[in-house]
Enzyme design. Sequence first.
Site, mmCIF file in Angstrom:
data_model
loop_
_atom_site.group_PDB
_atom_site.id
_atom_site.type_symbol
_atom_site.label_atom_id
_atom_site.label_comp_id
_atom_site.label_asym_id
_atom_site.label_seq_id
_atom_site.Cartn_x
_atom_site.Cartn_y
_atom_site.Cartn_z
ATOM 1 N N ASP A 103 0.821 -1.214 0.000
ATOM 2 C CA ASP A 103 0.000 0.000 0.000
ATOM 3 C C ASP A 103 0.858 1.269 0.000
ATOM 4 O O ASP A 103 1.537 1.559 0.986
ATOM 5 C CB ASP A 103 -0.905 -0.029 1.241
ATOM 6 C CG ASP A 103 -1.859 1.145 1.285
ATOM 7 O OD1 ASP A 103 -2.040 1.821 0.253
ATOM 8 O OD2 ASP A 103 -2.441 1.394 2.360
ATOM 9 N N ASP A 286 -2.193 5.718 -5.225
ATOM 10 C CA ASP A 286 -2.406 4.813 -4.102
ATOM 11 C C ASP A 286 -2.651 3.371 -4.541
ATOM 12 O O ASP A 286 -3.748 3.030 -4.987
ATOM 13 C CB ASP A 286 -3.589 5.343 -3.289
ATOM 14 C CG ASP A 286 -3.829 4.533 -2.034
ATOM 15 O OD1 ASP A 286 -3.093 3.564 -1.789
ATOM 16 O OD2 ASP A 286 -4.769 4.863 -1.298
#
Length: 407
Positions: A103, A286
């Site tokens: 992430d 992201d």
Amino acid sequence: MVSVFTLTKQALTSLAFALLAQGFVIPGGPENEKRNGAGFVSLDFNVVRDAPHLNTTHVNTSDHNLASHAAKFVPLTLDNLGPTYVANITIGSNKQPQTVQIDTGSSDLWVFDIDLECENGLSCFGDGSRFNPKTSTTFESLGTKFSIEYADHSTSEGTWAKDTVGFGGISITKQQFADVNLTSSTNAIMGISVVGSESHQLGYDNVPITLKKQGIIKTNAYSLFLNEPEAATGQIIFGGVDHAKYSGSLIEEEIQTTVPQRLAINLNELNFNGTKYNISTPALLDSGTTLTYLEKNVADSLAAKVGAVWFPLPTGGAYVLGCGAGASGDALFTFEKGAAIRVPMSEFYYGQGLCTFGVQPIPEELGISALLGDNFLRHAYVLYNLDANTISLAPVNFTDKSDIEAI
Ligand SMILES: *[C@@H]1O[C@H](CO)[C@@H](O)[C@H](O)[C@H]1NC(C)=O
Ligand SMILES: *[C@@H]1O[C@H](CO)[C@@H](O)[C@H](O)[C@H]1NC(C)=O
Ligand SMILES: *[C@@H]1O[C@H](CO)[C@@H](O)[C@H](O)[C@H]1NC(C)=O
Ligand SMILES: *[C@@H]1O[C@H](CO)[C@@H](O)[C@H](O)[C@H]1NC(C)=O
Ligand SMILES: *[C@@H]1O[C@H](CO)[C@@H](O)[C@H](O)[C@H]1NC(C)=O
Ligand SMILES: *[C@@H]1O[C@H](CO)[C@@H](O)[C@H](O)[C@H]1NC(C)=O
Ligand SMILES: *[C@@H]1O[C@H](CO)[C@@H](O)[C@H](O)[C@H]1NC(C)=O
């Protein structure tokens, strides 16, 4: 509870009401871990898709007036969970295997404890990997509480700790992470963003920083290759860049300090299949978020263009549309310094039968105007350089070849 931007898979799970969806892992290639000792370490990851739990019997995809029927039809039939990018790492002196989602929208590493409980009776099993601190001789509990909430309201709680973390043939010692024993998330997570978005008030050295401090890599930088939508594996290279995996040249964009402690660069324009939108706002890149989120007025306009309709849900709702229609064309994202990434229209249709639109209005509470998720990132080769405060992008080249250089 520290909140971070990443809209993990939960955002879509709740949309589909498919809370018990089971995951399966598509087997990886033969070379799972490789390191040539030249100052970088590469970590292959699996692209995990949810097992089909489709029930399209009561979706009429030829019915364009989805809105009026949505309440009746949608909840049991949406199958809109995008792929998740997970990697194998080990924790502990006895190298306990853990599967973690990579992430770039958060900064903490946390794994599921052996005594994990799932919040609200949700399914939070992931691939089932668990960490048992008692069997690691290098485990050190810091005794303090960890808690995190992602933008989709999924949460995890546990205890801060330190232990050895390994992957790609290397290991780092005394890495701070959280041992989680209560969660509503389906995946453990390895956040690799900046110190400022860590959920520890004081901040600490997260995995990329420790890799540098312990001499594994020279620069706190990593290159992300999510690979094709249908691919089984992708790769992240810490401290290196794979020149074979992009075409043209990498164009360096500046990480925007107006969005403090986030990996955001200025997105100038979106040309969506011929219609131009002047975006002019920092956009977060992201990897933990499946779709792309833009300001409401832009998302509304794009939705109107493709015929998507708003499907309200207690959790907020989403634009949905029939899957088959109009998947030709593309969207071109242009950044401040000239990086330009073309995303095929097929990336804006998620699911089968009834689809979730690939651009959704960004939740206002995030306080940012643009978040580019995996459907964008798959089409770029992205070099995040946290030391230089830059993110470089080029159109991706989906190839097995590699030409890795340490940076
Ligand atoms: C991760 O580990 C699992 C189980 O050992 C294996 O099947 C998979 O191929 C591994 N994935 C990668 C990317 O190394
Ligand atoms: C799909 O939904 C229909 C109507 O609700 C139901 O009759 C059928 O059993 C479901 N099929 C599966 C495989 O769940
Ligand atoms: C699907 O919707 C179309 C258009 O509204 C309609 O003509 C058709 O009869 C519907 N099919 C079914 C199986 O309900
Ligand atoms: C989780 O860990 C904390 C701190 O060690 C403990 O107080 C709590 O009871 C644990 N919860 C569960 C569900 O095991
Ligand atoms: C993509 O990579 C392949 C294999 O290295 C190469 O032959 C091809 O020219 C590259 N394509 C582009 C557009 O750069
Ligand atoms: C786009 O919007 C920005 C900020 O509102 C403005 O400065 C810029 O001139 C606009 N660009 C174009 C091409 O209209
Ligand atoms: C994109 O534009 C092409 C050419 O104008 C058109 O054929 C296609 O239907 C458009 N796609 C969408 C999703 O609107």
